[in-house]
Design a protein around this motif. Structure first.
Motif, PDB file in Angstrom:
ATOM      1  N   GLY A   1      -6.322  -7.907   0.818  1.00 34.30           N
ATOM      2  CA  GLY A   1      -6.085  -7.147   2.033  1.00 34.30           C
ATOM      3  C   GLY A   1      -5.540  -5.777   1.720  1.00 34.30           C
ATOM      4  O   GLY A   1      -4.942  -5.551   0.660  1.00 34.30           O
ATOM      5  N   GLY A   2      -5.729  -4.860   2.664  1.00 34.83           N
ATOM      6  CA  GLY A   2      -5.186  -3.523   2.513  1.00 34.83           C
ATOM      7  C   GLY A   2      -5.634  -2.864   1.234  1.00 34.83           C
ATOM      8  O   GLY A   2      -6.820  -2.758   0.955  1.00 34.83           O
ATOM      9  N   CYS A   3      -4.674  -2.456   0.414  1.00 37.10           N
ATOM     10  CA  CYS A   3      -4.970  -1.787  -0.863  1.00 37.10           C
ATOM     11  C   CYS A   3      -5.109  -2.782  -2.008  1.00 37.10           C
ATOM     12  O   CYS A   3      -5.301  -2.389  -3.150  1.00 37.10           O
ATOM     13  N   GLY A   4      -4.997  -4.073  -1.732  1.00 35.73           N
ATOM     14  CA  GLY A   4      -5.106  -5.089  -2.776  1.00 35.73           C
ATOM     15  C   GLY A   4      -6.533  -5.290  -3.224  1.00 35.73           C
ATOM     16  O   GLY A   4      -7.485  -5.061  -2.481  1.00 35.73           O
TER      17      GLY A   4
ATOM     18  N   LEU B   1       1.336  -0.013  -7.351  1.00 37.05           N
ATOM     19  CA  LEU B   1       2.781   0.188  -7.468  1.00 37.05           C
ATOM     20  C   LEU B   1       3.298   1.198  -6.455  1.00 37.05           C
ATOM     21  O   LEU B   1       4.332   0.991  -5.838  1.00 37.05           O
ATOM     22  N   GLU B   2       2.560   2.297  -6.300  1.00 41.60           N
ATOM     23  CA  GLU B   2       3.005   3.347  -5.402  1.00 41.60           C
ATOM     24  C   GLU B   2       2.695   2.992  -3.950  1.00 41.60           C
ATOM     25  O   GLU B   2       1.656   2.411  -3.657  1.00 41.60           O
ATOM     26  N   LYS B   3       3.607   3.319  -3.093  1.00 38.80           N
ATOM     27  CA  LYS B   3       3.420   3.089  -1.654  1.00 38.80           C
ATOM     28  C   LYS B   3       2.424   4.114  -1.121  1.00 38.80           C
ATOM     29  O   LYS B   3       2.523   5.294  -1.420  1.00 38.80           O
TER      30      LYS B   3
ATOM     31  N   ARG C   1      -2.056 -15.728  -7.073  1.00 42.90           N
ATOM     32  CA  ARG C   1      -0.797 -14.994  -7.166  1.00 42.90           C
ATOM     33  C   ARG C   1      -1.084 -13.515  -6.939  1.00 42.90           C
ATOM     34  O   ARG C   1      -2.235 -13.088  -6.939  1.00 42.90           O
ATOM     35  N   GLN C   2      -0.009 -12.763  -6.750  1.00 40.55           N
ATOM     36  CA  GLN C   2      -0.102 -11.311  -6.567  1.00 40.55           C
ATOM     37  C   GLN C   2       0.723 -10.631  -7.635  1.00 40.55           C
ATOM     38  O   GLN C   2       1.730 -11.174  -8.095  1.00 40.55           O
ATOM     39  N   GLU C   3       0.294  -9.434  -8.021  1.00 41.27           N
ATOM     40  CA  GLU C   3       1.097  -8.610  -8.917  1.00 41.27           C
ATOM     41  C   GLU C   3       0.845  -7.150  -8.585  1.00 41.27           C
ATOM     42  O   GLU C   3      -0.180  -6.808  -7.992  1.00 41.27           O
ATOM     43  N   GLN C   4       1.797  -6.317  -8.958  1.00 43.00           N
ATOM     44  CA  GLN C   4       1.656  -4.878  -8.727  1.00 43.00           C
ATOM     45  C   GLN C   4       1.361  -4.199 -10.039  1.00 43.00           C
ATOM     46  O   GLN C   4       1.950  -4.531 -11.074  1.00 43.00           O
ATOM     47  N   LYS C   5       0.439  -3.251  -9.998  1.00 38.81           N
ATOM     48  CA  LYS C   5       0.101  -2.458 -11.200  1.00 38.81           C
ATOM     49  C   LYS C   5      -0.051  -1.033 -10.814  1.00 38.81           C
ATOM     50  O   LYS C   5      -0.494  -0.680  -9.784  1.00 38.81           O
TER      51      LYS C   5
END
Length: 156
Positions: free
Chosen positions: A93-96, A120-122, A152-156
């Motif tokens: 979803g969104g930016c994912g 990572l960045e908003k 799972r989710q992770e931020q990069k």
């Protein structure tokens, strides 16, 4: 009192205009509205519904372990070709952005992880949810093995 009567008359006129536009049949017959659903091939019993490619063979629900997924995550799994290609429906979803990878391959099961990577960045992102089809390659055909899904989710 005049406001109440005026509001009632306005509602009556709007209701009458709306029902006159909906009636497309002959006088006295009810109008038929489109349902918005599309015609598709029926899903075989014991198979998760979803978008399976025309050359895909659905995996029976009894051979899919979804304990590692959230409750509303799609549970559609299929094989393609000789059974070494396994397809799943991801959720992003969104930016994912979702991807799939094989965690392990055993004699009785194949573990597939669905990873949604978030930036990572908003930044401004849409508020939609997408369900892209994903495929992974196995060393041997899936056969009668169980597909164990996790996410799972992770931020990069």
């Amino acid at each position: 009192m005049g406001t109440v009567v005026g509001t009632g008359v306005l509602l009556l006129v709007m209701t009458a205009c709306g029902s006159a536009q909906l009636g497309s049949g002959s006088a006295g017959s009810p109008a038929t509205l489109p349902t918005g659903s599309s015609v598709s091939e029926p899903t075989p019993p014991g198979v998760a519904p979803g978008e399976i490619p025309p050359d895909g063979k659905p995996v029976a629900l009894s051979k899919i372990d979804t304990n590692g997924l959230v409750a509303d995550h799609p549970k559609t799994v299929w094989t393609q070709g000789d059974g070494r290609t396994v397809g799943v429906v991801g959720q992003e979803g969104g930016c994912g952005k979702v991807s799939a990878s094989v965690l392990s391959q055993a004699a009785d099961s194949v573990k597939i992880e669905l990873l949604e990577t978030l930036p990572l960045e908003k930044k401004m992102c849409t508020m939609d949810i997408r369900f892209p089809p994903l495929t992974v390659s196995l060393d041997a055909p899936l056969g009668d093995r169980t597909v164990v899904l996790s996410s799972r989710q992770e931020q990069k």
